[in-house]
Design an enzyme around this catalytic site. Structure first.
Site, short mmCIF file in Angstrom:
data_model
loop_
_atom_site.label_atom_id
_atom_site.label_comp_id
_atom_site.label_asym_id
_atom_site.label_seq_id
_atom_site.Cartn_x
_atom_site.Cartn_y
_atom_site.Cartn_z
N CYS A 111 47.63 -0.29 -20.02
CA CYS A 111 47.90 -0.12 -21.44
C CYS A 111 46.66 -0.55 -22.21
O CYS A 111 45.57 -0.63 -21.64
CB CYS A 111 49.17 -0.86 -21.88
SG CYS A 111 49.09 -2.66 -21.87
N ARG A 151 53.14 -3.84 -22.56
CA ARG A 151 53.74 -2.77 -21.76
C ARG A 151 53.36 -2.82 -20.29
O ARG A 151 54.25 -2.82 -19.42
CB ARG A 151 53.34 -1.41 -22.35
CG ARG A 151 53.86 -1.20 -23.75
CD ARG A 151 53.29 0.04 -24.37
NE ARG A 151 51.86 -0.13 -24.64
CZ ARG A 151 51.05 0.83 -25.07
NH1 ARG A 151 51.52 2.05 -25.25
NH2 ARG A 151 49.78 0.59 -25.31
N ASP A 156 54.13 1.19 -28.00
CA ASP A 156 53.60 -0.16 -28.05
C ASP A 156 54.48 -1.01 -28.98
O ASP A 156 54.54 -0.75 -30.18
CB ASP A 156 52.16 -0.14 -28.57
CG ASP A 156 51.46 -1.47 -28.41
OD1 ASP A 156 52.14 -2.50 -28.17
OD2 ASP A 156 50.22 -1.49 -28.53
#
Length: 173
Positions: free
Chosen positions: A20, A26, A135
């Site tokens: 990420c 994440r 996100d």
């Protein structure tokens, strides 16, 4: 839906990187869940997992406290994570790099000579294949809950694909 895995670099083993932006929300959530699911499936000795970010802002830091709290509440161990940054060595060490969004996917594919080893994490999502993992960093706690639900669902399908790849002779070297 069947998503095929790139060939293993080492027969009988597989290495997965989760990517990420900053490696504090994440990808570490997916890392923790995937490692636990691989252990439950008896594949933790054959599949290695790590996570990283394309940016360097959080290198060395633990995951976001909200991500850790969400994982802990769900029964996962979020204590060992420390943020890392993607570098050129990851492209040789990992068979598959799974990105959380299209921006990360584009960055990773532009940095490697093997772009087919990079794909969206949710390519394996049985509900919404090919979508991005949003996100949750700038939102509230609900965003982390939503990410965990996506990660758990997608990880279940990913473990099934890895199991098939490693146990049914579909890996190519």
């Amino acid at each position: 839906m069947t998503t095929s895995l790139p060939p293993a670099r080492t027969p009988g083993q597989y290495a997965v990187a989760l990517v990420c932006l900053g490696n504090i929300c994440r990808s570490p959530m997916a890392d923790v869940v995937l490692q636990q699911r691989l252990g439950a499936a008896g594949l933790d000795d054959r599949v290695s997992v790590a996570s990283c970010g394309t940016g360097d802002w959080h290198v060395g830091n633990p995951m976001d406290r909200r991500a850790a709290a969400t994982l802990t509440t769900a029964g996962y161990d979020a204590t060992r994570h420390r943020a890392q940054q993607l570098d050129a060595s990851w492209f040789d060490r990992f068979d598959l790099l799974l990105e959380m969004d299209r921006s990360n996917l584009s960055d990773v594919r532009a940095s490697t000579t093997e772009p087919d080893r990079a794909m969206l994490f949710r390519s394996f999502d049985p509900v919404d294949p090919g979508s991005e993992v949003p996100d949750p960093y700038y939102g509230g706690d609900n965003g982390f809950q939503e990410v965990l639900a996506m990660v758990e669902r997608t990880t279940g399908a990913l473990v099934a694909a890895l199991t098939q790849h490693l146990t049914q002779g579909t890996e190519r070297t």
